[in-house]
Enzyme design. Structure first.
Site, PDB file in Angstrom:
ATOM      1  N   THR A   1       0.848  -1.204   0.000  1.00  0.00           N
ATOM      2  CA  THR A   1       0.000   0.000   0.000  1.00  0.00           C
ATOM      3  C   THR A   1       0.885   1.257   0.000  1.00  0.00           C
ATOM      4  OG1 THR A   1      -1.665  -1.219   1.271  1.00  0.00           O
ATOM      5  CG2 THR A   1      -1.876   1.169   1.258  1.00  0.00           C
TER       6      THR A   1
ATOM      7  N   ASP B   1      -2.990  -1.045  -5.846  1.00  0.00           N
ATOM      8  CA  ASP B   1      -4.166  -0.926  -4.964  1.00  0.00           C
ATOM      9  C   ASP B   1      -5.045  -2.174  -5.033  1.00  0.00           C
ATOM     10  OD1 ASP B   1      -5.845   0.242  -3.144  1.00  0.00           O
ATOM     11  OD2 ASP B   1      -6.982   1.337  -4.645  1.00  0.00           O
TER      12      ASP B   1
ATOM     13  N   ASP C   1      -2.630  -5.059  -2.981  1.00  0.00           N
ATOM     14  CA  ASP C   1      -2.499  -5.047  -1.523  1.00  0.00           C
ATOM     15  C   ASP C   1      -3.634  -5.822  -0.845  1.00  0.00           C
ATOM     16  OD1 ASP C   1      -4.422  -3.082  -2.009  1.00  0.00           O
ATOM     17  OD2 ASP C   1      -3.324  -1.461  -1.006  1.00  0.00           O
ATOM     18  N   GLY C   2      -4.851  -5.659  -1.355  1.00  0.00           N
ATOM     19  CA  GLY C   2      -5.984  -6.391  -0.777  1.00  0.00           C
ATOM     20  C   GLY C   2      -5.821  -7.894  -0.972  1.00  0.00           C
TER      21      GLY C   2
ATOM     22  N   ARG D   1      -5.452 -10.752   1.927  1.00  0.00           N
ATOM     23  CA  ARG D   1      -6.342 -11.926   1.978  1.00  0.00           C
ATOM     24  C   ARG D   1      -5.537 -13.225   1.969  1.00  0.00           C
ATOM     25  NH1 ARG D   1      -8.105 -14.042  -2.530  1.00  0.00           N
ATOM     26  NH2 ARG D   1      -7.855 -12.102  -3.704  1.00  0.00           N
TER      27      ARG D   1
ATOM     28  N   ASP E   1      -5.248   1.716   3.419  1.00  0.00           N
ATOM     29  CA  ASP E   1      -5.496   1.646   1.976  1.00  0.00           C
ATOM     30  C   ASP E   1      -6.310   2.860   1.512  1.00  0.00           C
ATOM     31  OD1 ASP E   1      -6.855   1.010  -0.496  1.00  0.00           O
ATOM     32  OD2 ASP E   1      -6.285  -1.077  -0.234  1.00  0.00           O
TER      33      ASP E   1
ATOM     34  N   ASP F   1      -5.096   6.091  -0.772  1.00  0.00           N
ATOM     35  CA  ASP F   1      -5.791   6.423  -2.027  1.00  0.00           C
ATOM     36  C   ASP F   1      -6.050   7.918  -2.124  1.00  0.00           C
ATOM     37  OD1 ASP F   1      -5.846   3.772  -2.643  1.00  0.00           O
ATOM     38  OD2 ASP F   1      -7.976   3.468  -2.259  1.00  0.00           O
TER      39      ASP F   1
HETATM   40  C1  LIG Z   1      -3.484   5.566 -19.121  1.00  0.00           C
HETATM   41  C2  LIG Z   1      -4.904   5.615 -19.170  1.00  0.00           C
HETATM   42  C3  LIG Z   1      -5.411   4.665 -20.112  1.00  0.00           C
HETATM   43  C4  LIG Z   1      -6.689   4.173 -19.666  1.00  0.00           C
HETATM   44  C5  LIG Z   1      -6.702   2.735 -19.854  1.00  0.00           C
HETATM   45  C6  LIG Z   1      -6.470   2.068 -18.554  1.00  0.00           C
HETATM   46  C7  LIG Z   1      -6.696   0.650 -18.774  1.00  0.00           C
HETATM   47  C8  LIG Z   1      -7.144   0.080 -17.509  1.00  0.00           C
HETATM   48  C9  LIG Z   1      -7.591  -1.280 -17.792  1.00  0.00           C
HETATM   49  C10 LIG Z   1      -8.261  -1.940 -16.948  1.00  0.00           C
HETATM   50  C11 LIG Z   1      -8.664  -1.320 -15.675  1.00  0.00           C
HETATM   51  C12 LIG Z   1      -8.999  -2.374 -14.732  1.00  0.00           C
HETATM   52  C13 LIG Z   1      -9.534  -1.693 -13.537  1.00  0.00           C
HETATM   53  C14 LIG Z   1      -9.973  -2.712 -12.573  1.00  0.00           C
HETATM   54  C15 LIG Z   1     -10.949  -2.076 -11.684  1.00  0.00           C
HETATM   55  C16 LIG Z   1     -11.289  -3.011 -10.599  1.00  0.00           C
HETATM   56  C17 LIG Z   1     -12.532  -2.599  -9.981  1.00  0.00           C
HETATM   57  C18 LIG Z   1     -12.410  -1.935  -8.666  1.00  0.00           C
HETATM   58  O1  LIG Z   1     -13.325  -1.291  -8.246  1.00  0.00           O
HETATM   59  O2  LIG Z   1     -11.307  -2.060  -7.931  1.00  0.00           O
HETATM   60  C19 LIG Z   1     -11.244  -1.325  -6.733  1.00  0.00           C
HETATM   61  C20 LIG Z   1      -9.779  -1.165  -6.477  1.00  0.00           C
HETATM   62  C21 LIG Z   1      -9.282  -1.569  -5.144  1.00  0.00           C
HETATM   63  O3  LIG Z   1     -10.031  -1.045  -4.089  1.00  0.00           O
HETATM   64  P1  LIG Z   1      -9.546  -1.347  -2.626  1.00  0.00           P
HETATM   65  O4  LIG Z   1      -8.170  -0.816  -2.455  1.00  0.00           O
HETATM   66  O5  LIG Z   1     -10.579  -0.832  -1.693  1.00  0.00           O
HETATM   67  O6  LIG Z   1      -9.576  -2.959  -2.564  1.00  0.00           O
HETATM   68  P2  LIG Z   1      -8.472  -3.974  -2.041  1.00  0.00           P
HETATM   69  O7  LIG Z   1      -8.792  -5.283  -2.669  1.00  0.00           O
HETATM   70  O8  LIG Z   1      -7.090  -3.487  -2.168  1.00  0.00           O
HETATM   71  O9  LIG Z   1      -8.746  -4.026  -0.457  1.00  0.00           O
HETATM   72  C22 LIG Z   1      -9.835  -4.781   0.059  1.00  0.00           C
HETATM   73  C23 LIG Z   1      -9.654  -5.060   1.521  1.00  0.00           C
HETATM   74  O10 LIG Z   1      -8.394  -5.693   1.751  1.00  0.00           O
HETATM   75  C24 LIG Z   1      -7.929  -5.377   3.053  1.00  0.00           C
HETATM   76  N1  LIG Z   1      -6.588  -4.732   3.029  1.00  0.00           N
HETATM   77  C25 LIG Z   1      -6.172  -3.990   1.985  1.00  0.00           C
HETATM   78  C26 LIG Z   1      -4.936  -3.398   2.020  1.00  0.00           C
HETATM   79  C27 LIG Z   1      -4.122  -3.568   3.137  1.00  0.00           C
HETATM   80  N2  LIG Z   1      -2.893  -3.013   3.216  1.00  0.00           N
HETATM   81  N3  LIG Z   1      -4.534  -4.319   4.176  1.00  0.00           N
HETATM   82  C28 LIG Z   1      -5.777  -4.897   4.149  1.00  0.00           C
HETATM   83  O11 LIG Z   1      -6.138  -5.585   5.126  1.00  0.00           O
HETATM   84  C29 LIG Z   1      -8.976  -4.476   3.663  1.00  0.00           C
HETATM   85  O12 LIG Z   1      -9.894  -5.225   4.372  1.00  0.00           O
HETATM   86  C30 LIG Z   1      -9.608  -3.862   2.434  1.00  0.00           C
HETATM   87  O13 LIG Z   1     -10.890  -3.358   2.692  1.00  0.00           O
HETATM   88  O14 LIG Z   1      -9.478  -0.014  -7.024  1.00  0.00           O
HETATM   89  C31 LIG Z   1      -8.833   0.948  -7.303  1.00  0.00           C
HETATM   90  O15 LIG Z   1      -9.202   1.975  -6.863  1.00  0.00           O
HETATM   91  C32 LIG Z   1      -7.636   0.752  -8.188  1.00  0.00           C
HETATM   92  C33 LIG Z   1      -8.007   1.042  -9.545  1.00  0.00           C
HETATM   93  C34 LIG Z   1      -6.946   0.600 -10.424  1.00  0.00           C
HETATM   94  C35 LIG Z   1      -7.291   0.997 -11.797  1.00  0.00           C
HETATM   95  C36 LIG Z   1      -6.107   1.557 -12.405  1.00  0.00           C
HETATM   96  C37 LIG Z   1      -6.421   2.150 -13.704  1.00  0.00           C
HETATM   97  C38 LIG Z   1      -5.388   3.169 -13.920  1.00  0.00           C
HETATM   98  C39 LIG Z   1      -5.580   3.807 -15.229  1.00  0.00           C
HETATM   99  C40 LIG Z   1      -5.071   4.962 -15.477  1.00  0.00           C
HETATM  100  C41 LIG Z   1      -4.360   5.788 -14.492  1.00  0.00           C
HETATM  101  C42 LIG Z   1      -3.772   6.920 -15.212  1.00  0.00           C
HETATM  102  C43 LIG Z   1      -3.373   7.996 -14.352  1.00  0.00           C
HETATM  103  C44 LIG Z   1      -2.923   9.075 -15.235  1.00  0.00           C
HETATM  104  C45 LIG Z   1      -2.123  10.045 -14.606  1.00  0.00           C
HETATM  105  C46 LIG Z   1      -1.794  11.093 -15.594  1.00  0.00           C
HETATM  106  C47 LIG Z   1      -0.576  11.782 -15.292  1.00  0.00           C
HETATM  107  C48 LIG Z   1      -0.278  12.895 -16.149  1.00  0.00           C
HETATM  108  O1  LIP Z   2     -15.314   6.578  -2.863  1.00  0.00           O
HETATM  109  P1  LIP Z   2     -14.428   6.377  -4.033  1.00  0.00           P
HETATM  110  O2  LIP Z   2     -13.203   7.218  -3.953  1.00  0.00           O
HETATM  111  O3  LIP Z   2     -15.112   6.427  -5.328  1.00  0.00           O
HETATM  112  O4  LIP Z   2     -13.915   4.840  -3.897  1.00  0.00           O
HETATM  113  C1  LIP Z   2     -13.398   4.440  -2.655  1.00  0.00           C
HETATM  114  C2  LIP Z   2     -11.964   4.057  -2.765  1.00  0.00           C
HETATM  115  O5  LIP Z   2     -11.239   5.082  -3.325  1.00  0.00           O
HETATM  116  C3  LIP Z   2     -11.483   3.774  -1.358  1.00  0.00           C
HETATM  117  O6  LIP Z   2     -10.127   3.747  -1.224  1.00  0.00           O
HETATM  118  C4  LIP Z   2     -12.146   2.525  -0.868  1.00  0.00           C
HETATM  119  O7  LIP Z   2     -11.614   2.127   0.360  1.00  0.00           O
HETATM  120  C5  LIP Z   2     -13.627   2.824  -0.750  1.00  0.00           C
HETATM  121  O8  LIP Z   2     -14.347   1.712  -0.314  1.00  0.00           O
HETATM  122  C6  LIP Z   2     -14.216   3.350  -2.050  1.00  0.00           C
HETATM  123  O9  LIP Z   2     -14.488   2.323  -2.951  1.00  0.00           O
HETATM  124 MG    MG Z   3      -7.686   1.383  -2.353  1.00  0.00          MG
HETATM  125 MG    MG Z   4      -6.215  -1.690  -2.225  1.00  0.00          MG
END
Ligand SMILES: CCCCCCCC/C=C\CCCCCCCC(=O)OC[C@H](COP(=O)(O)OP(=O)(O)OC[C@H]1O[C@@H](n2ccc(N)nc2=O)[C@H](O)[C@@H]1O)OC(=O)CCCCCCC/C=C\CCCCCCCC
Ligand code: LIP
Ligand code: MG
Ligand code: MG
Length: 214
Positions: free
Chosen positions: A35, A69, A72-73, A77, A90, A94
């Site tokens: 993270t 991101d 890490d989840g 797990r 986490d 974010d």
């Molecule tokens: C360049 C741009 C081009 C655009 C094309 C991009 C292509 C992308 C292709 C596919 C995208 C796929 C996306 C998938 C989405 C998945 C859906 C989703 O909602 O995911 C949510 C995640 C993770 O959320 P969260 O962090 O809450 O879940 P976790 O599983 O990590 O955690 C769950 C539980 O686990 C425990 N835990 C966690 C961590 C920890 N340390 N300890 C724990 O115990 C805890 O209980 C937690 O509750 O979503 C995201 O938010 C990540 C999204 C990633 C998508 C990236 C796409 C990036 C694309 C472009 C970025 C470009 C930026 C440009 C910047 C420009 C600069 C000039």
């Molecule tokens: O609220 P939002 O920024 O669209 O999305 C959120 C994530 O950014 C956040 O880190 C996660 O822990 C929340 O559950 C929620 O999904």
């Molecule tokens: Mg997150």
């Molecule tokens: Mg995460």
């Protein structure tokens, strides 16, 4: 869209995530370390690559780091170390990452005399943080708030697409793209407030009815 991606690609995405997460755990990394590392890479790219105009490099680095991101989840797990603190860390990281990316873009635009686009980037920054805040505060008050047209993955992908369009020379890409993202993020704030208002009012009406009966 986040929900669509989560459900439609679940098996494939989960298999990939679990494989990568196992590899990362094997080399001694923990979920919390992952993270931190992901956020540190995004912040570094935002304060170094974006202001200096290395937008393609920034987009590649931030896209790769944003995927941590998801790792890490999975790592938490698979190692049996899922924790409430991990969830808090986490979400907090974010907010730091989102703020850094949009502040970096605003700084770059304002420094290059694109005042309107810079202002829109600041709007996106504030709206993005408020979108997440409304959900977190609502949950802390006991009301789930799983709604909104632009959740975090959509916002990140949106910023990435706007950047690519601007780099490709699409006219007014920053202004139109960030303006649209600002509007959609603000609509998301409104959707969440309306959802929570309705749910909280219903709960409170039920509580008063129960109190009158007793
Ligand atoms: C360049 C741009 C081009 C655009 C094309 C991009 C292509 C992308 C292709 C596919 C995208 C796929 C996306 C998938 C989405 C998945 C859906 C989703 O909602 O995911 C949510 C995640 C993770 O959320 P969260 O962090 O809450 O879940 P976790 O599983 O990590 O955690 C769950 C539980 O686990 C425990 N835990 C966690 C961590 C920890 N340390 N300890 C724990 O115990 C805890 O209980 C937690 O509750 O979503 C995201 O938010 C990540 C999204 C990633 C998508 C990236 C796409 C990036 C694309 C472009 C970025 C470009 C930026 C440009 C910047 C420009 C600069 C000039
Ligand atoms: O609220 P939002 O920024 O669209 O999305 C959120 C994530 O950014 C956040 O880190 C996660 O822990 C929340 O559950 C929620 O999904
Ligand atoms: Mg997150
Ligand atoms: Mg995460």
């Amino acid at each position: 869209m986040a929900k669509f991606l989560k459900t439609s690609g679940r098996a494939g995405l989960r298999g990939f995530l679990d494989g990568a997460a196992r590899g990362l755990l094997r080399i001694g990394l923990t979920a919390n370390a992952m993270t931190f590392i992901g956020t540190a890479v995004i912040v570094a790219a935002s304060v170094w690559l974006i202001p200096s105009g290395h937008l393609v490099a920034a987009t590649i680095v931030i896209t790769c780091a944003a995927f941590t991101d998801l790792f890490d989840g999975a790592m938490a797990r698979l190692s049996g170390k899922t924790s409430r603190f991990g969830a808090l860390l986490d979400s907090t990281m974010d907010r730091v990452a989102d703020g850094a990316v949009l502040a970096g873009i605003a700084f770059y635009l304002l420094r290059n005399d694109m005042a309107l686009a810079g202002a829109f980037a600041l709007w996106c920054l504030i709206a993005s943080e408020v979108v997440s805040y409304v959900k977190a505060r609502s949950e802390s008050l006991g009301t789930e708030c799983p709604v909104g047209i632009v959740e975090r993955p959509e916002r990140l992908i949106g910023v990435g697409l706007v950047t690519i369009a601007a780099v490709a020379g699409v006219p007014y890409a920053w202004e139109v793209g960030l303006g649209l993202l600002g509007v959609l993020s603000t609509v998301t704030v409104a959707q969440r407030l309306i959802h929570s208002h309705k749910a909280m009012s219903e709960d409170e009406a039920e509580d008063s009815a129960d109190a009158r009966q007793n």
